[in-house]
Scaffold this motif. Structure first.
Motif, PDB file in Angstrom:
ATOM      1  N   UNK A   1       0.834  -1.207   0.000  1.00 18.60           N
ATOM      2  CA  UNK A   1       0.000   0.000   0.000  1.00 18.60           C
ATOM      3  C   UNK A   1       0.873   1.262   0.000  1.00 18.60           C
ATOM      4  N   UNK A   2       1.941   1.247   0.785  1.00 16.32           N
ATOM      5  CA  UNK A   2       2.847   2.400   0.801  1.00 16.32           C
ATOM      6  C   UNK A   2       3.481   2.645  -0.561  1.00 16.32           C
ATOM      7  N   UNK A   3       3.909   1.559  -1.203  1.00 13.47           N
ATOM      8  CA  UNK A   3       4.563   1.679  -2.517  1.00 13.47           C
ATOM      9  C   UNK A   3       3.568   2.154  -3.570  1.00 13.47           C
TER      10      UNK A   3
ATOM     11  N   UNK B   1       0.787   3.819  -3.076  1.00 16.46           N
ATOM     12  CA  UNK B   1       0.444   5.207  -2.760  1.00 16.46           C
ATOM     13  C   UNK B   1       1.469   6.155  -3.399  1.00 16.46           C
ATOM     14  N   UNK B   2       2.700   5.672  -3.416  1.00 17.29           N
ATOM     15  CA  UNK B   2       3.800   6.486  -3.936  1.00 17.29           C
ATOM     16  C   UNK B   2       4.046   6.237  -5.427  1.00 17.29           C
ATOM     17  N   UNK B   3       3.106   5.581  -6.101  1.00 17.60           N
ATOM     18  CA  UNK B   3       3.161   5.498  -7.558  1.00 17.60           C
ATOM     19  C   UNK B   3       3.875   4.304  -8.155  1.00 17.60           C
TER      20      UNK B   3
ATOM     21  N   UNK C   1      -8.513   0.091   4.575  1.00 18.81           N
ATOM     22  CA  UNK C   1      -7.834   1.367   4.331  1.00 18.81           C
ATOM     23  C   UNK C   1      -7.639   1.582   2.831  1.00 18.81           C
TER      24      UNK C   1
ATOM     25  N   UNK D   1      -6.353   3.246  -2.738  1.00 21.65           N
ATOM     26  CA  UNK D   1      -4.960   2.983  -3.090  1.00 21.65           C
ATOM     27  C   UNK D   1      -4.888   1.683  -3.877  1.00 21.65           C
TER      28      UNK D   1
ATOM     29  N   UNK E   1      -3.636  11.569   2.981  1.00 19.25           N
ATOM     30  CA  UNK E   1      -4.319  10.290   2.826  1.00 19.25           C
ATOM     31  C   UNK E   1      -4.659   9.758   4.214  1.00 19.25           C
TER      32      UNK E   1
ATOM     33  N   UNK F   1       0.824  13.498   2.850  1.00 18.48           N
ATOM     34  CA  UNK F   1       0.808  12.853   4.151  1.00 18.48           C
ATOM     35  C   UNK F   1      -0.007  11.572   4.103  1.00 18.48           C
TER      36      UNK F   1
ATOM     37  N   UNK G   1       4.134   0.916   5.794  1.00 18.44           N
ATOM     38  CA  UNK G   1       3.682   1.819   4.733  1.00 18.44           C
ATOM     39  C   UNK G   1       4.841   2.720   4.303  1.00 18.44           C
TER      40      UNK G   1
ATOM     41  N   UNK H   1       7.286   0.740   2.162  1.00 15.78           N
ATOM     42  CA  UNK H   1       6.809   0.601   0.779  1.00 15.78           C
ATOM     43  C   UNK H   1       6.976   1.892   0.004  1.00 15.78           C
ATOM     44  N   UNK H   2       6.626   3.012   0.646  1.00 24.22           N
ATOM     45  CA  UNK H   2       6.753   4.305  -0.025  1.00 24.22           C
ATOM     46  C   UNK H   2       8.210   4.555  -0.398  1.00 24.22           C
TER      47      UNK H   2
END
Lengths: 612, 351
Positions: A278-280, A282-284, A305, A311, A449, B82, B93, B96-97
């Motif tokens: 999800x983090x990745x 979210x960051x495209x 979420x 996402x 987000x 954010x 998260x 991953x980002x």
């Protein structure tokens, strides 16, 4: 005594002890059949264990191309004393038993109505080899050689495969050739070769490939542009992440610098896996995880979420028999409900149902376009049967003009041009808003987000109207999803019929064969293979077109049927359950048997009889 | 409660940094935390640190979990993306980002409930992996949003507002971070801005897993007598080992210092950490002795603060994975999709 007679149409089952090296020899046999141009479908039935427990390898050989499990064994290669009794029992009358006759087995242990072929395998091995590992491994090759003689097979196909497998290691190739010849010549000299079951060269394989579903899905993720994979080892999904790793190493590593255009993290658990995805995303970056039912359970909170914050994420769920640890090495289609409605609150998710490795590849790639297009989690629902077995399927193709669809993403130029950006604003009327990647523009397009409620401009709010507005838009987006996911495939009987059957995923080959079996009995059946959730209008139409619709699935609670009733508001009485859930793959005989029985109890007269 | 924007007006003579931004450009919306909350001081310190480092606000991604502390990213860096994620799961998260785009600066904000209880595992594993990030725990020893239950960092014997003592051993986040391989570890106090701002600056410029445990008293539920996380208690027991300055170039180091009083550490990005020693026997580049020092002084009832450990040559997760220097989220189709010819070859090997 009767001797079963068949050419290119029988089932061979190998009963082994796991960890004995039998798997590769058995696969060699299946591949040799394929090289003769005869369709063969192996299924590995294995325990949740590394060494010492029973394992079976079943090869369905069918010139007609039937690839579902059939049930019953025509030739049993019984190499495991632990399972002897059950193995003997599973042989069809007139069938054959091939066993290691080094040690005498009392006559009471055999059956009178089968043909027994004993070969002193251990004795031959012990005479030939001194090292115990060699004795064990070459015993497997020796029985393959003997089978070749018994089934009148061409040993050139086997030799070719061995040469490919051990390319560059001539000593090994020669050693394997020797063991193969040992078994082959012994059988020719001492056994009644050939038996009633025979293999003849054919041309029914064509240009099809022999591939594992998990590996194909991992390859699909490479072609789908996935760059981040986070996973936690769990049977039967592990080989999917390993497949992705293998193909990334091959295709995504810079030849000169060694730089990797991918990142794979073995996370500490499934919660972290989906968090990283999800983090990745979210960051495209395109990101996925591979897991099975217990992993989906652990990911529930995060899935809510991802649904609510919109996402993209791709999850490959290689299903196994639950609940809890259940039967971790047996197949089922039992995670539909927990995936489709994953998480607390009102949620719905997109599911794809591949039928074979080819679709594992195509859907594996398409899932990433759908995730970006719909900005929501996409589940690719494999199961152990297609995930962990090699299966004959159409060759893989890729349209080189195809572009990855990144969905609605606003760039710095878009923001600069004065276009209004509202993260949860439905500009195009399809329920799908625009998003920005972090770091896009110094002063425009940033947003917060969150899993808490917010308005169309991503501003925190607890106002009921704004919350409801957003929830309604999510439903609207889900309706858009129904239009762009892969549609169902319908195949009508030659004559009009009031009976229909719905099925999906790994049930496909058994269903195809069941239709033929039913046709022989005079029962005409229209079939519809569902390939995705949410359902397209075609599913509703198919049900409307028939008086009775069977929903064939591999779980106890008729999960697909529940979803159809729930989503399409179908009268439950119209949908008959056909459920197979003992952990073994569903068979054509089971489907045709249940359908015929239910059809009879419903007093549905076959059309042919009704008109005659 | 709704979103409260701050008025954009500011003093015409407000100073700007090298990018032409004023402090106000690093602010967020108005805080909805309790008046006097330590967390607001930390937000102010983050704003201060980013301003002084001339960081472009939009190149920072701020991520948090759930809780009072995790609400704070709304109150700073309004031009940054954010992500207020799931309770205890900020580290995954953020990981991953970071994998998706290694060029942004990642700021993770969490609390003691979020990181020491529900998210203890994710805290540990993100540190182990060496994710390039600044991870701040705003540590008040209680659950604020649910009205005052003890968290896992509350000291044994500390009393809650109703006078009931905590029976469980506390988790010391700094000791954990050191053991797990964090390459920049600091502890500070929300009431000591002069110590906190440079610690955050050092963490933001550090390449690798930078962890700051910031004790931040909860004025509503943990600022009474008998609490070991109150303003008074922390001030009385604060034992700083050093004072940090983060400086951009070596030239700025001009003064001569008495031998053994100052240590200069060059970080990966070329910035220098100038450490003025307060405890003469403390070596912030020696992990083992730092761990010993912490245990010894903890036993004496002291709260050791300052830059506790730094490995200036640290490598991050991307170095371990061998990821491309270009961000993964910006790669072209050509760089990612092998094409049909590769498939044809693969098909041939599967027959």
């Amino acid at each position: 005594m009767s001797q079963l007679q068949a050419v290119n149409d029988f089932v061979v089952k190998f009963a082994n002890v796991n960890g004995s090296g039998s798997a590769s020899a058995n696969k060699l046999f299946a591949q040799a059949v394929l090289r003769m141009g005869v369709p063969a479908t192996p299924r590995n039935i294995f325990p949740s264990n590394i060494q010492g427990l029973p394992t079976w390898y079943e090869v369905r050989i069918s010139d007609k191309g039937y690839m579902g499990a059939r049930g019953g064994t025509d030739l049993m290669v019984a190499m495991n004393p632990q399972t002897w009794d059950a193995d003997i029992k599973s042989i069809v009358p007139g069938g054959y038993l091939f066993y290691d006759s080094t040690r005498a087995i009392p006559a009471s242990k055999f059956r009178a109505d089968i043909n027994v072929i004993g070969m002193p395998l251990t004795q031959i091995c012990n005479a030939e080899y001194t090292l115990s590992r060699e004795r064990q491994l070459f015993k497997n090759i020796i029985y393959v050689g003997a089978l070749a003689a018994l089934l009148d097979m061409d040993t050139d196909a086997i030799k070719g495969l061995l040469a490919d497998q051990f390319k560059g290691r001539d000593k090994l190739i020669q050693a394997n050739y020797h063991a193969l010849a040992l078994g082959h010549s012994y059988a020719l000299a001492n056994l009644p070769c050939p038996i009633g079951l025979r293999l003849e060269k054919s041309d029914k394989v064509g240009d099809r490939i022999f591939f594992e579903g998990n590996a194909a899905a991992g390859l699909g993720a490479v072609y789908g542009g996935a760059t981040v994979c986070a996973w936690y080892p769990i049977t039967p999904s592990t080989s999917l992440a390993e497949g992705f790793t293998k193909y990334c190493e091959r295709f995504r590593k810079d030849r000169e610098t060694g730089e990797k255009r991918f990142a794979i993290v073995q996370a500490e658990d499934e919660l972290a896996s989906i968090g990283i995805v999800i983090g990745a995303a979210w960051n495209g970056a395109r990101a996925f995880t591979a897991t099975s039912g217990p992993g989906i359970s652990l990911m529930q909170e995060f899935l809510g979420l991802a649904y609510f914050a919109e996402i993209p994420a791709v999850l490959f769920d290689v299903q196994r028999a639950g609940p809890s640890t259940g039967m971790p090495t047996r197949t089922q289609q039992c995670d539909l409900l927990s995936a489709a409605y994953a998480s607390h609150g009102d949620t719905k998710h997109v599911l794809l149902f591949p039928e074979d490795p080819n679709e594992c590849f195509t859907m594996g790639a398409e899932a990433f376009d759908l995730a970006d297009r719909l900005q929501t989690p996409i589940f690719v629902m494999l199961d152990l049967d297609i995930g962990m077995n090699d299966r004959l399927c159409e060759p893989l193709v890729w349209d080189d003009s195809r572009k990855l669809d990144r969905g609605k993403v606003m760039t710095a130029e878009d923001l600069e041009s004065g276009r209004v950006f509202g993260r949860y604003l439905d500009v195009d009327g399809d329920g799908i808003p625009y998003r920005t990647y972090p770091g896009t523009h110094p002063t425009k397009g940033s947003y917060f987000t969150r899993g808490t409620s917010r308005d169309r401009f991503a501003r925190y709010t607890e106002e009921g109207a704004a919350y409801q507005d957003n929830m309604e838009r999510l439903l609207h987006k889900f309706a858009t999803a129904a239009k762009i996911v892969p549609g169902p495939i319908r195949r009508d009987a030659k004559e009009p019929t009031r009976l229909g059957a719905i099925y999906y995923g790994s049930t496909a080959p058994a269903m195809d064969e069941a239709v033929d079996l039913l046709t022989e009995q005079g029962i005409a059946l229209d079939i519809l293979r569902i390939r995705a959730f949410p359902f397209s209008e075609d599913v509703e139409r198919f049900i409307e077109d028939h008086d009775q619709v069977f929903v064939v699935e591999q779980n106890r609670d008729a999960q697909m049927r529940t979803m159809i009733i729930n989503e399409l508001e179908i009268n439950p009485k119209k949908l008959q359950r056909v459920l197979h859930y003992d952990g073994s793959p569903i068979t054509a005989r089971f489907i045709s048997g249940s359908l015929a029985e239910t059809a009879a109890s419903l007093k549905i007269v076959p059309l042919r009889k009704a008109v005659s | 409660m709704t979103f409260l924007p701050k008025p954009k007006l500011h003093h015409p003579k407000l100073a700007s940094n090298a990018l032409g931004f004023t402090r106000r450009d690093y602010e967020g919306s108005i805080s909805t935390l309790c008046a006097g909350c330590g967390h607001d001081s930390i937000s102010a310190a983050i704003i201060h640190a980013c301003f002084e480092l001339d960081l472009p606000p939009h190149r920072i991604a701020k991520l948090s979990g759930i809780g009072c502390s995790s609400k704070t990213p709304t109150y700073f860096l309004g031009n940054s993306h954010g992500f207020n994620s799931v309770h205890g799961r900020m580290p995954s998260v953020l990981t991953g980002a970071n994998l998706a785009n290694r060029e942004l600066i990642y700021l993770g904000v969490s609390g003691d409930g979020d990181s020491a209880s529900i998210g203890f595992g994710q805290f540990a594993h993100s540190i182990r992996r060496g994710v390039n990030m600044t991870y701040i725990v705003e540590n008040n020893g209680v659950y604020g949003l649910t009205k005052g239950q003890f968290s896992a960092t509350a000291d044994k014997g500390a009393k809650n507002k109703r006078g009931v003592p905590n029976n469980d051993e506390p988790i010391d986040m700094v000791s954990m971070a050191l053991q797990l391989g964090a390459t920049y570890v600091g502890r500070s106090f929300s009431g000591d801005k002069t110590q906190l701002v440079p610690l955050i600056k050092g963490a933001l410029t550090h390449k690798g897993a930078a962890f700051i445990d910031c004790i931040s008293p909860c004025v509503a539920f943990n600022n009474h007598d008998g609490s070991t996380k109150s303003f008074d208690y922390v001030r009385e027991h604060n034992a700083a080992v050093n004072f940090l300055d983060v400086i951009e170039t070596r030239d700025e180091i001009t003064a001569d210092y008495a031998p053994g009083t100052v240590e200069i550490v060059r970080q990966h990005d070329g910035t220098y950490l100038k450490l003025r020693k307060i405890a003469n026997d403390y070596d912030a580049t020696d992990r083992i002795s730092a761990m010993n020092y912490l245990q010894t002084h903890h036993a004496r009832g002291e709260i050791v603060t300052g830059l506790l450990y730094v490995d200036p040559d640290a490598e991050d997760m991307h170095a371990a994975l061998g990821t491309a220097m270009a961000p993964l989220n910006g790669m072209s189709d050509e760089a990612l999709v092998p094409g049909n010819a590769a498939l044809a070859k693969l098909n041939a090997s599967l027959r």
